[in-house]
Design a protein around this motif. Sequence first.
Motif, PDB file in Angstrom:
ATOM      1  N   GLU A 354      37.119 -20.609 -12.131  1.00  0.00           N
ATOM      2  CA  GLU A 354      36.793 -21.773 -11.296  1.00  0.00           C
ATOM      3  C   GLU A 354      35.607 -22.544 -11.867  1.00  0.00           C
ATOM      4  OE1 GLU A 354      36.101 -20.285  -7.370  1.00  0.00           O
ATOM      5  OE2 GLU A 354      38.136 -19.435  -7.174  1.00  0.00           O
ATOM      6  N   LYS A 355      34.647 -21.814 -12.384  1.00  0.00           N
ATOM      7  CA  LYS A 355      33.461 -22.454 -12.980  1.00  0.00           C
ATOM      8  C   LYS A 355      33.832 -23.220 -14.243  1.00  0.00           C
ATOM      9  CE  LYS A 355      28.973 -23.098 -12.749  1.00  0.00           C
ATOM     10  NZ  LYS A 355      28.362 -23.798 -11.614  1.00  0.00           N
ATOM     11  N   GLU A 358      35.368 -26.440 -13.197  1.00  0.00           N
ATOM     12  CA  GLU A 358      34.327 -27.342 -12.665  1.00  0.00           C
ATOM     13  C   GLU A 358      33.547 -28.010 -13.787  1.00  0.00           C
ATOM     14  OE1 GLU A 358      30.037 -26.777 -10.561  1.00  0.00           O
ATOM     15  OE2 GLU A 358      31.646 -25.473  -9.858  1.00  0.00           O
ATOM     16  N   TRP A 361      36.149 -30.156 -16.322  1.00  0.00           N
ATOM     17  CA  TRP A 361      36.847 -31.301 -15.743  1.00  0.00           C
ATOM     18  C   TRP A 361      36.091 -31.890 -14.541  1.00  0.00           C
ATOM     19  CZ3 TRP A 361      39.760 -27.408 -18.014  1.00  0.00           C
ATOM     20  CH2 TRP A 361      40.681 -27.825 -18.978  1.00  0.00           C
ATOM     21  N   GLN A 362      34.756 -31.841 -14.625  1.00  0.00           N
ATOM     22  CA  GLN A 362      33.970 -32.379 -13.513  1.00  0.00           C
ATOM     23  C   GLN A 362      34.066 -33.888 -13.489  1.00  0.00           C
ATOM     24  OE1 GLN A 362      29.898 -31.298 -14.082  1.00  0.00           O
ATOM     25  NE2 GLN A 362      29.841 -31.893 -16.224  1.00  0.00           N
TER      26      GLN A 362
END
Length: 362
Positions: A354-355, A358, A361-362
């Motif tokens: 998940e990080k 993030e 693709w923030q």
Amino acid sequence: MEKSEKEVAVLFGLSLNSSDDGYTSLKELERLSETANVSVVGKLFQRAKEITPATYIGSGKVLELKELIEESGANLAICDNELSGSQINNLSDELQVKVIDRTTLILDIFAKRALSNEGKLQVELAMLKYYLPRLSGISGTSGRFGSGGVGMRGPGETKLELDKRKIKDQIQKLEIQIDKIKKERFLRRKNRAVSNVKSVSIVGYTNAGKSTLMNTITKAGIYADDKLFATLDTTTRLLWLAPGKQVVLTDTVGFINKLPKAFAPAFSATLEEVSTSNLIIHLIDATDKHREMHEQVVLEELEKLGAKEIPILTIYNKIDVLTTEEKQNLRKTGIKDAIFISAKNNENVELLKEKLLEILWQ
């Protein structure tokens, strides 16, 4: 010494730093020796104002080392520092056992660990570059104390018999072959960039658990063990984080303190994958007593690779071994925003994915 005879070593080192007790470095040298299947039966360390040109350590310490060898029954002496050919020869004469240094030991481990064609080429190149300036100094020592064992493995065994001209020719051929591989890797990276595939490199001090993490997160099937340099070859796998969002994940060779000079140029083609990554995962062994020092070694090497500007995600691994109190202390004293995982037990690995999503693709 017969090839079947077990190698039993005494370790020795020297530091010009008056506050250095040599414990940390000699302990790591002991782990390297164990990785090379060498039993360690004694250690000797000297703090000195200067290096003795002929034997590296002082004459008094040479006598002390000889007594330790005779008492322990050792048939090998390993220096924690890099020795010249003449120093190896002089010490072998004085001690009457085979003498090698830390670099030779590491190269020997590389010779056993390299599986891919590229890895074998890199090991051979590193060995030849290391042995070339030492040929005249160490000629004859291996014959007196046996041609097998540590330091005589892989490419090193036959190449020592060649003259300098042939070795230089071989070095040139190897450099051409590695440069060809380097260009092929560049084209692959270029194609990834065109297709907008993100790349992530896993770096860390040796034995931080990089291969275990790679296996857990991608099912890569890489050999992993609780040893220094359990794997040498770089492995790259595709990892899907979400529909339409994939990363190329690369597991790199582990860093180590006192990295041999012969190592860096030979493995630059492999390590340059790090310098072109979109993100670097710095994996740290949370149980490592010398964690902060090893963190610094990795960060310094990343800077040398030109990867200073690439975002770094810090991951503390092996938290399954820590007590609740140790975990709390690490959260207070460790790097801010780090993720705590157990690659072995798959703990918080989904959080890591998940990080990655993030950040990339923030």
